[in-house]
Design an enzyme around this catalytic site. Sequence first.
Site, PDB file in Angstrom:
ATOM      1  N   GLY A 248       0.721  -1.134  -0.008  1.00  0.00           N
ATOM      2  CA  GLY A 248      -0.006   0.052   0.081  1.00  0.00           C
ATOM      3  C   GLY A 248       1.046   1.174  -0.126  1.00  0.00           C
ATOM      4  O   GLY A 248       0.228   2.357   0.272  1.00  0.00           O
ATOM      5  N   GLY A 292       3.788  -3.645  -3.790  1.00  0.00           N
ATOM      6  CA  GLY A 292       3.632  -3.895  -5.153  1.00  0.00           C
ATOM      7  C   GLY A 292       3.919  -2.649  -6.007  1.00  0.00           C
ATOM      8  O   GLY A 292       4.812  -2.483  -6.751  1.00  0.00           O
ATOM      9  N   ARG A 293       2.858  -1.641  -5.961  1.00  0.00           N
ATOM     10  CA  ARG A 293       3.109  -0.509  -6.680  1.00  0.00           C
ATOM     11  C   ARG A 293       4.464   0.322  -6.450  1.00  0.00           C
ATOM     12  O   ARG A 293       5.003   0.772  -7.341  1.00  0.00           O
ATOM     13  CB  ARG A 293       1.874   0.544  -6.254  1.00  0.00           C
ATOM     14  CG  ARG A 293       1.682   1.671  -7.042  1.00  0.00           C
ATOM     15  CD  ARG A 293       0.839   2.700  -6.366  1.00  0.00           C
ATOM     16  NE  ARG A 293      -0.363   2.132  -5.829  1.00  0.00           N
ATOM     17  CZ  ARG A 293      -1.428   2.080  -6.612  1.00  0.00           C
ATOM     18  NH1 ARG A 293      -1.643   2.406  -7.796  1.00  0.00           N
ATOM     19  NH2 ARG A 293      -2.536   1.351  -6.218  1.00  0.00           N
ATOM     20  N   ARG A 330      -6.588   2.343 -15.435  1.00  0.00           N
ATOM     21  CA  ARG A 330      -6.711   3.132 -14.250  1.00  0.00           C
ATOM     22  C   ARG A 330      -7.435   4.468 -14.264  1.00  0.00           C
ATOM     23  O   ARG A 330      -8.284   4.651 -13.526  1.00  0.00           O
ATOM     24  CB  ARG A 330      -5.318   3.621 -13.619  1.00  0.00           C
ATOM     25  CG  ARG A 330      -4.493   2.091 -13.325  1.00  0.00           C
ATOM     26  CD  ARG A 330      -3.247   2.079 -12.576  1.00  0.00           C
ATOM     27  NE  ARG A 330      -3.634   2.169 -11.132  1.00  0.00           N
ATOM     28  CZ  ARG A 330      -3.476   3.489 -10.757  1.00  0.00           C
ATOM     29  NH1 ARG A 330      -3.190   4.475 -11.350  1.00  0.00           N
ATOM     30  NH2 ARG A 330      -4.124   3.699  -9.181  1.00  0.00           N
ATOM     31  N   CYS A 361     -13.351   2.404 -28.522  1.00  0.00           N
ATOM     32  CA  CYS A 361     -14.774   2.758 -28.820  1.00  0.00           C
ATOM     33  C   CYS A 361     -15.633   2.895 -27.420  1.00  0.00           C
ATOM     34  O   CYS A 361     -16.451   2.108 -27.276  1.00  0.00           O
ATOM     35  CB  CYS A 361     -15.474   1.701 -29.692  1.00  0.00           C
ATOM     36  SG  CYS A 361     -16.789   2.158 -30.918  1.00  0.00           S
TER      37      CYS A 361
END
Length: 443
Positions: A248, A292-293, A330, A361
């Site tokens: 986090g 992770g991020r 995102r 589209c």
Amino acid sequence: MYLHGTSKINAQGHLEIGGVDATDLKEQFGTPLYVVDEQLVRDRCREYMDAFRASGLGFQVAYASKAFCVMAMCALAAEEGLSLDVVSDGELFTALQAGFPAERIHFHGNNKTLEEIEMALDAEIGCFVVDNFNELHLLQAVAADKNRKVNILLRVTPGVEAHTHEYISTGQTDSKFGFDIGNGTAFEAIELASKQPNLVLLGVHSHIGSQIFEVEGFQMAVQRVAEFAASVYERLNVAFKVVNLGGGFGIRYIDGDTPLEVSQYVKAITDAVKNHFATIGYAVPEIWVEPGRSIVGEAGTTLYTVGTSKDIPGVRKYVAVDGGMTDNPRPALYESKYEAVLANRANEAVQETVSVAGKCCESGDMLIWDLELPKVQSGDLLAVACTGAYNYSMASNYNRIRRPAVVFVKDGQGDVVVRRETYQDIIQNDLVPERIAKQPVTR
Ligand SMILES: Cc1ncc(COP(=O)(O)O)c(C=O)c1O
Ligand SMILES: N[C@@H](CCCC[NH3+])C(=O)O
């Protein structure tokens, strides 16, 4: 645009990453293209490992592979001494194929299937993070069947609300994940788990959310978990050897994002652990985290070629690129904001404000609203920064758009770690039942 890691503007006025000119990357690999600054990923891994070593506590840093799971990344994480958090059979398979040491793999998820449990047991992974009672019973039964002892952590929800987007906030009571501490479910789960003959209860896991800039949420979670640990020890004489505090840790996508240094997050957590666990009556547990991020996010840049534009006088100018929500969902999912630069004319002065549209589209297929750039022309190379986490891993084939290649760059060299999808890849799983008349393929 903020330049992360090895990114810089070179003498030709081009964006350069890992010593490779972005215009050469386009030439060599085409666009859209995910570019990963390998050195920055390695630096982040090392920052975590060094900060934990400095704490003097036992630890594991598990890379949360959901952020970006490909074999090269798993191999890199293994090489840097990290553990690995997987949440599905697909991530587990990728890790095992990359040779990731099974004993350093932790298996997450709120609905693991029987097949996934068997696969992970057979691979002899290090630990299951058990999310609910169904899984606890199933895991005990399968482990008994296979005559195996299995390490587990129980995922608990500490009742801490992280200050982040509600879709990526997970520590609160009203969450699909984990056993709630507040309503007594977590205690019940510990009591039950500690009696299972084939399960070895190592401790608990808590993850409060993602893209978090402050340490208070983590400190609060440590305090709640420590109070819980004290009560478990007092009432059941069960001691936690491991406390996993999840991931986090935030990153800088745009101006105004204010992440802390990795070492600051780690120090706040380890200090809180030392403080709150000191008085329980047993050795301070090992601390595991799952970033992770913050390991891969800032290291990623996506290169796009600009195609068409549409000027609506007095309203806005749209410029369209050759990717969009298929390679980066995102903005559409979380209204996430990004910075970008014209990689082929990165030194030129700002001349206009444009909004960057994708090619799907779908009106919501917008990458960046109101971006200031030099006068944009068709054929320009747009580089969107900070796309290393939850971009490739959440990419889709919507509109049957082929997913881009991923290239690792380092010391002037670019290597493909995921090849660009082909048209054949797009139809490879399609079947036409015989009752549907086969049409002649004309070209
Ligand atoms: C259980 C768990 N661990 C780790 C992570 C990784 O989070 P992040 O990428 O924000 O570090 C997540 C995602 O939020 C998660 O759900
Ligand atoms: N996919 C989210 C993060 C989810 C974290 C996983 N629990 C994002 O792109 O920000």
